[in-house]
Design a protein around this motif. Structure first.
Motif, short mmCIF file in Angstrom:
data_model
loop_
_atom_site.label_atom_id
_atom_site.label_comp_id
_atom_site.label_asym_id
_atom_site.label_seq_id
_atom_site.Cartn_x
_atom_site.Cartn_y
_atom_site.Cartn_z
N GLY A 201 56.16 -19.69 14.79
CA GLY A 201 55.26 -20.24 13.46
C GLY A 201 55.04 -21.66 13.45
O GLY A 201 54.22 -22.23 12.77
N ILE A 202 55.78 -22.40 14.01
CA ILE A 202 55.70 -23.85 14.18
C ILE A 202 54.25 -24.35 14.78
O ILE A 202 53.71 -25.48 14.37
CB ILE A 202 56.66 -24.43 14.70
N ASN A 203 53.74 -23.73 15.78
CA ASN A 203 52.36 -23.86 16.53
C ASN A 203 51.34 -23.70 15.34
O ASN A 203 50.24 -24.13 15.72
CB ASN A 203 52.18 -23.00 17.55
N LYS A 204 51.57 -23.14 14.29
CA LYS A 204 50.33 -23.25 13.02
C LYS A 204 50.38 -24.32 12.23
O LYS A 204 49.54 -24.90 11.66
CB LYS A 204 50.81 -22.06 12.30
N GLN A 205 51.69 -25.07 12.29
CA GLN A 205 52.02 -26.33 11.76
C GLN A 205 51.52 -27.40 12.78
O GLN A 205 50.93 -28.57 12.18
CB GLN A 205 53.12 -26.36 11.14
N HIS A 206 51.64 -27.25 14.13
CA HIS A 206 51.43 -28.49 14.66
C HIS A 206 50.88 -27.68 16.00
O HIS A 206 51.36 -26.99 16.82
CB HIS A 206 52.86 -29.08 15.12
N PRO A 207 49.36 -27.99 16.23
CA PRO A 207 48.78 -27.20 17.29
C PRO A 207 49.55 -27.55 18.71
O PRO A 207 49.43 -26.74 19.76
CB PRO A 207 47.32 -27.48 17.14
N ASN A 208 49.90 -28.81 18.98
CA ASN A 208 50.37 -29.20 20.33
C ASN A 208 51.71 -28.93 20.47
O ASN A 208 52.62 -29.71 20.58
CB ASN A 208 50.10 -30.64 20.50
N THR A 209 51.99 -27.31 20.67
CA THR A 209 53.28 -27.12 20.70
C THR A 209 53.44 -25.91 21.62
O THR A 209 52.40 -25.22 21.82
CB THR A 209 53.76 -26.23 19.27
N LEU A 210 54.52 -26.18 22.44
CA LEU A 210 54.77 -25.22 23.55
C LEU A 210 56.23 -24.41 23.14
O LEU A 210 57.21 -24.95 23.04
CB LEU A 210 54.76 -25.85 24.64
N LEU A 211 56.04 -22.97 23.00
CA LEU A 211 56.76 -22.09 22.74
C LEU A 211 56.90 -21.01 23.80
O LEU A 211 55.91 -20.82 24.37
CB LEU A 211 56.57 -21.28 21.36
N PRO A 212 58.15 -20.63 24.20
CA PRO A 212 58.01 -19.37 25.05
C PRO A 212 57.76 -18.12 24.38
O PRO A 212 57.75 -18.03 23.33
CB PRO A 212 59.78 -19.07 25.29
N LYS A 213 57.02 -17.35 25.32
CA LYS A 213 56.65 -16.14 24.70
C LYS A 213 57.79 -15.10 24.46
O LYS A 213 58.83 -15.03 25.11
CB LYS A 213 55.96 -15.39 25.74
N LYS A 214 57.68 -14.30 23.31
CA LYS A 214 58.54 -13.47 22.96
C LYS A 214 58.16 -11.93 23.14
O LYS A 214 57.00 -11.84 22.78
CB LYS A 214 58.71 -13.74 21.48
N ALA A 215 58.94 -11.07 23.78
CA ALA A 215 58.72 -9.90 24.24
C ALA A 215 58.90 -8.86 22.99
O ALA A 215 60.11 -9.21 22.28
CB ALA A 215 59.54 -9.54 25.09
N THR A 216 58.39 -7.71 23.08
CA THR A 216 58.47 -6.71 21.88
C THR A 216 58.98 -5.45 22.69
O THR A 216 58.71 -5.18 23.85
CB THR A 216 57.70 -6.78 20.91
N ARG A 217 59.45 -4.35 21.78
CA ARG A 217 59.72 -3.26 22.54
C ARG A 217 58.23 -2.55 23.06
O ARG A 217 58.46 -1.94 24.24
CB ARG A 217 60.20 -2.20 21.41
N LYS A 218 57.05 -2.88 22.51
CA LYS A 218 56.09 -2.20 23.00
C LYS A 218 55.29 -2.87 23.87
O LYS A 218 54.46 -2.67 24.66
CB LYS A 218 55.11 -1.78 21.80
N THR A 219 55.42 -4.23 23.63
CA THR A 219 54.58 -5.22 24.56
C THR A 219 55.65 -6.02 25.50
O THR A 219 56.04 -7.40 25.04
CB THR A 219 53.63 -6.01 24.07
N PRO A 220 56.15 -5.62 26.60
CA PRO A 220 57.01 -6.62 27.47
C PRO A 220 56.36 -7.64 28.11
O PRO A 220 55.08 -7.63 28.13
CB PRO A 220 57.80 -5.39 28.49
#
Length: 282
Positions: A201-220
């Motif tokens: 959610g930090i990318n909504k506060q600062h657009p120039n943000t790099l976060l790792p992608k997070k997997a879910t059970r349905k979307t590996p």
């Protein structure tokens, strides 16, 4: 003690002047001249600096600390209480202490001059388990599975700690602590923020943000996303190195035994200051 001999000598010179200033400002109504009376077991400023640095590095009990320097445990306790603020004053004069609050973009640029990338992460330190159930539940960290105190820190590309939040109970989430510090909105848009999945959610506060992608059970994660996450983690390792540098000191890795209010905050501030001083002299 976390410092080389050259760094120790450099810090000792400023420590001596800060010690005299601190004692002069906290003498009260004493009429005896400064330096008069019996000389103690820590006669020189270097002895006093080694005393407090050894305490932070090894974090011994007052019995052991007193035994090493030929003091009673009560006298060792008094010296620790006296020298901790002197060391903080010394590191402050060296301009190596991280900022505790950033309220504007100018303050951010002062804390991180000429920076292009900042790295955010949270770290915890263990504390003794309180007897009170309510306090114990507030301090319990589900991640570490023990009672802890937590801070959020921000570093630059050189591993220097430029911002350190106030210590809070280990139950609080990293993102919540970051929102409480209210620092993200003061980061310029030209600065890239690197964080882990704990700051979703930090990318909504600062657009120039790099976060790792997070997997879910349905979307590996796809192979491309895993490769991207590995690349981000390899760059973001800078803040992990800074955390490891702070935790070279035993006062940050051993369970907190001191009962003074906010002493854990003092320990992590001094640890970050000594780490920044080591980087600057390296």
């Amino acid at each position: 003690m976390g410092l080389s001999l050259e760094e120790l000598k450099t810090l000792s010179a400023h420590f001596s002047s800060c010690y005299l200033t601190y004692r002069k400002n906290n003498r009260g109504a004493h009429q005896r001249k400064m330096g008069a009376g019996q000389k103690g077991f820590l006669p020189t400023p270097l002895d006093k600096l080694v005393f407090i640095l050894l305490y932070l590095k090894c974090y011994p009990t007052y019995d052991l600390q007193g035994f090493l320097f030929g003091l009673e445990r009560t006298r060792a306790c008094r010296w620790v209480k006296l020298l901790l603020p002197v060391l903080e004053m010394t590191l402050g004069h060296e301009c190596v202490l991280p900022a505790r609050q950033i309220r504007s973009m100018e303050e951010f640029c002062h804390a991180f001059p000429g920076v292009r990338d900042v790295f955010i992460d949270g770290t915890e330190r263990p504390v003794q388990k309180p007897k009170n159930t309510r306090r114990r539940n507030k301090m319990y960290s589900g991640k570490k599975r023990q009672t802890t105190r937590k801070v959020v820190m921000m570093t630059d590309e050189t591993r220097r700690v430029g911002f350190l939040s106030l210590s809070k109970n280990g139950r609080r989430h990293d993102k919540r602590l970051l929102d409480k510090a209210d620092i993200v909105r003061h980061i310029p848009s030209t600065v890239t923020v690197w964080a882990d999945t704990g700051f979703q959610g930090i990318n909504k506060q600062h657009p120039n943000t790099l976060l790792p992608k997070k997997a879910t059970r349905k979307t590996p994660l796809s192979p491309e996303q895993k490769k991207e996450n590995k690349l981000i983690s390899g760059i973001r390792i800078t803040v992990e190195h800074a955390i490891a540098g702070i935790k070279r000191l035993g006062c940050m890795t051993q369970s907190l035994r001191n009962r003074r209010p906010f002493i854990d905050d003092t320990f992590i501030l001094l640890s970050a200051g000594l780490w920044n001083f080591h980087l600057r002299r390296d």
